[in-house]
Design an enzyme around this catalytic site. Structure first.
Site, short mmCIF file in Angstrom:
data_model
loop_
_atom_site.label_atom_id
_atom_site.label_comp_id
_atom_site.label_asym_id
_atom_site.label_seq_id
_atom_site.Cartn_x
_atom_site.Cartn_y
_atom_site.Cartn_z
N TYR A 82 10.01 90.14 -35.66
CA TYR A 82 10.52 89.21 -34.65
C TYR A 82 9.36 88.44 -34.02
O TYR A 82 9.38 87.21 -33.95
CB TYR A 82 11.30 89.99 -33.58
CG TYR A 82 11.51 89.25 -32.28
CD1 TYR A 82 10.62 89.39 -31.23
CD2 TYR A 82 12.62 88.43 -32.12
CE1 TYR A 82 10.81 88.71 -30.03
CE2 TYR A 82 12.82 87.75 -30.92
CZ TYR A 82 11.91 87.89 -29.89
OH TYR A 82 12.10 87.22 -28.68
N1 LIG Z 1 16.80 87.58 -22.95
C1 LIG Z 1 15.50 87.72 -22.70
O1 LIG Z 1 15.10 88.48 -21.79
C2 LIG Z 1 14.49 86.98 -23.53
C3 LIG Z 1 14.89 85.97 -24.40
N2 LIG Z 1 13.95 85.28 -25.13
C4 LIG Z 1 14.40 84.19 -26.00
O2 LIG Z 1 15.22 83.30 -25.23
C5 LIG Z 1 16.30 82.81 -26.05
C6 LIG Z 1 17.63 83.13 -25.38
O3 LIG Z 1 17.69 84.53 -25.17
P1 LIG Z 1 19.13 85.26 -25.09
O4 LIG Z 1 20.08 84.39 -24.38
O5 LIG Z 1 18.90 86.65 -24.63
O6 LIG Z 1 19.53 85.27 -26.64
P2 LIG Z 1 20.68 86.12 -27.38
O7 LIG Z 1 20.08 87.38 -27.91
O8 LIG Z 1 21.84 86.18 -26.47
O9 LIG Z 1 20.95 85.19 -28.64
C7 LIG Z 1 21.25 83.83 -28.45
C8 LIG Z 1 22.20 83.40 -29.51
O10 LIG Z 1 21.55 83.33 -30.78
C9 LIG Z 1 22.59 83.22 -31.72
N3 LIG Z 1 22.23 83.71 -33.04
C10 LIG Z 1 21.74 84.91 -33.37
N4 LIG Z 1 21.60 85.01 -34.70
C11 LIG Z 1 22.03 83.83 -35.22
C12 LIG Z 1 22.17 83.30 -36.53
N5 LIG Z 1 21.85 84.06 -37.59
N6 LIG Z 1 22.66 82.06 -36.68
C13 LIG Z 1 23.02 81.32 -35.60
N7 LIG Z 1 22.92 81.75 -34.33
C14 LIG Z 1 22.45 82.99 -34.15
C15 LIG Z 1 23.75 84.03 -31.18
O11 LIG Z 1 24.89 83.21 -31.32
P3 LIG Z 1 26.34 83.90 -31.54
O12 LIG Z 1 26.41 84.91 -30.44
O13 LIG Z 1 27.30 82.81 -31.39
O14 LIG Z 1 26.34 84.55 -32.85
C16 LIG Z 1 23.40 84.29 -29.72
O15 LIG Z 1 24.42 83.92 -28.86
C17 LIG Z 1 16.12 83.45 -27.42
O16 LIG Z 1 15.42 82.58 -28.29
C18 LIG Z 1 15.27 84.68 -27.13
O17 LIG Z 1 14.50 85.10 -28.25
C19 LIG Z 1 12.60 85.58 -25.05
C20 LIG Z 1 12.17 86.57 -24.21
C21 LIG Z 1 13.08 87.31 -23.38
N1 LIG Z 2 17.22 86.89 -29.01
C1 LIG Z 2 16.73 87.67 -28.04
N2 LIG Z 2 15.40 87.79 -27.87
C2 LIG Z 2 14.93 88.62 -26.89
C3 LIG Z 2 15.79 89.32 -26.06
C4 LIG Z 2 17.20 89.16 -26.25
O1 LIG Z 2 18.02 89.75 -25.54
N3 LIG Z 2 17.61 88.34 -27.24
N4 LIG Z 2 15.32 90.15 -25.07
C5 LIG Z 2 14.02 90.35 -24.92
C6 LIG Z 2 13.58 91.34 -23.86
O2 LIG Z 2 14.16 91.00 -22.62
C7 LIG Z 2 12.09 91.47 -23.63
O3 LIG Z 2 11.58 90.23 -23.26
C8 LIG Z 2 11.80 92.45 -22.50
O4 LIG Z 2 12.18 93.72 -22.86
C9 LIG Z 2 13.01 89.68 -25.78
N5 LIG Z 2 13.61 88.77 -26.73
#
Ligand SMILES: NC(=O)C1=CN([C@@H]2O[C@H](COP(=O)(O)OP(=O)(O)OC[C@H]3O[C@@H](n4cnc5c(N)ncnc54)[C@H](OP(=O)(O)O)[C@@H]3O)[C@@H](O)[C@H]2O)C=CC1
Ligand SMILES: Nc1nc2c(c(=O)[nH]1)N=C([C@H](O)[C@@H](O)CO)CN2
Length: 236
Positions: free
Chosen positions: A147
């Site tokens: 990742y």
């Molecule tokens: N949440 C956090 O604390 C953190 C988040 N991030 C980054 O921020 C962004 C948003 O985070 P967050 O809202 O938690 O993300 P999620 O884990 O909720 O994923 C966002 C969306 O990605 C879509 N997705 C996953 N796999 C696929 C695929 N194969 N094809 C198309 N769509 C796909 C899903 O759509 P569906 O559900 O419709 O399948 C999901 O709703 C991400 O890029 C994440 O990596 C970075 C650090 C921390």
């Molecule tokens: N696609 C996602 N990426 C990440 C997520 C997630 O929920 N969906 N969450 C994290 C964590 O919050 C991390 O930043 C702290 O434990 C990272 N990326």
């Protein structure tokens, strides 16, 4: 055909959903991708967002979405690559995991960006591409190796596309650490994670919403990163 569309991938939940609703309510014409119907898609549709089913886990899936854009979108004001799957190795030695992470975090943004250059340039004002990466790009991760490597590659796309698409298109990275916990995160994990930054909070999706709003208004930032990490880099 849609003009000056703001395309957000993976916008049916959490950060993407909050961002799509905010931008739609603020006058942008948002296009949101999702994989499976759910409450978030209904919320988006009720707000007037154009929702498109798209799965980026295969090249064909990416090309199908590109073909949809070609048919339905005349110009693109912004393209936010938010779609992501946070996969851990969990002891696996699995080439498929690395391929999957590179597929959705690198190949999809790469092919989409290259395919829509003309539509970005056709926007009525300077357009934006935003890659959502992760704080761990700068530190590595011993539990989410594939990742993290794929997010590092996505961050590098920011440099290349910023150079290739200037001056009509700005390209930037948003690099968050903790934004939002997941429902199955237990109390011990939450306490441990909050301690990783000096600010020690779970900021929520709004932190990314504000960062995107800043980038869309900026006239002079490209090829750069906005690091939203609560001072995690100075915690230890
Ligand atoms: N949440 C956090 O604390 C953190 C988040 N991030 C980054 O921020 C962004 C948003 O985070 P967050 O809202 O938690 O993300 P999620 O884990 O909720 O994923 C966002 C969306 O990605 C879509 N997705 C996953 N796999 C696929 C695929 N194969 N094809 C198309 N769509 C796909 C899903 O759509 P569906 O559900 O419709 O399948 C999901 O709703 C991400 O890029 C994440 O990596 C970075 C650090 C921390
Ligand atoms: N696609 C996602 N990426 C990440 C997520 C997630 O929920 N969906 N969450 C994290 C964590 O919050 C991390 O930043 C702290 O434990 C990272 N990326």
């Amino acid at each position: 055909m849609l003009e000056n569309a703001v395309i957000i991938t993976g916008a049916a939940q959490r950060v993407g959903l909050a961002l799509a609703l905010h931008l739609q309510h603020n006058g942008f014409q948002v296009v949101a991708t999702y994989r499976s119907p759910r409450k978030g898609v209904e919320q988006l549709q009720a707000a007037g967002v154009t929702c498109v089913q798209a799965d980026f886990s295969s090249t064909q899936g990416v090309k199908t979405f590109i073909n949809w854009i070609d048919d339905k979108v005349k110009s693109i004001r912004a393209l936010v690559h938010n779609a992501s799957d946070w996969c851990a190795e969990k002891g696996r030695i699995d080439a498929e995991l690395l391929k999957y992470m590179m597929q959705i975090h690198v190949e999809a943004p790469y092919l989409i960006n290259l395919s829509v250059e003309d539509k970005l340039v056709a926007a009525s004002e300077t357009a934006d591409i935003i890659h959502i990466t992760d704080y761990t790009v700068e530190k590595g991760s011993d539990k989410h190796i594939a990742y993290c490597a794929s997010k590092a590659a996505l961050d590098n796309l920011t440099l290349s596309f910023a150079k290739k698409f200037a001056p009509k298109v700005k390209v930037n990275t948003i690099a968050p650490s903790l934004l939002m916990f997941n429902q199955d995160d237990d109390e011990a994990y939450r306490v441990k994670t909050l301690k990783k930054s000096v600010l020690g909070i779970e900021p929520g999706a709004q932190e990314v919403v504000e960062a995107v709003a800043f980038i869309l208004k900026s006239n002079y930032m490209t090829g750069r990163q906005l690091k939203l990490d609560g001072g995690r880099h100075i915690a230890f």
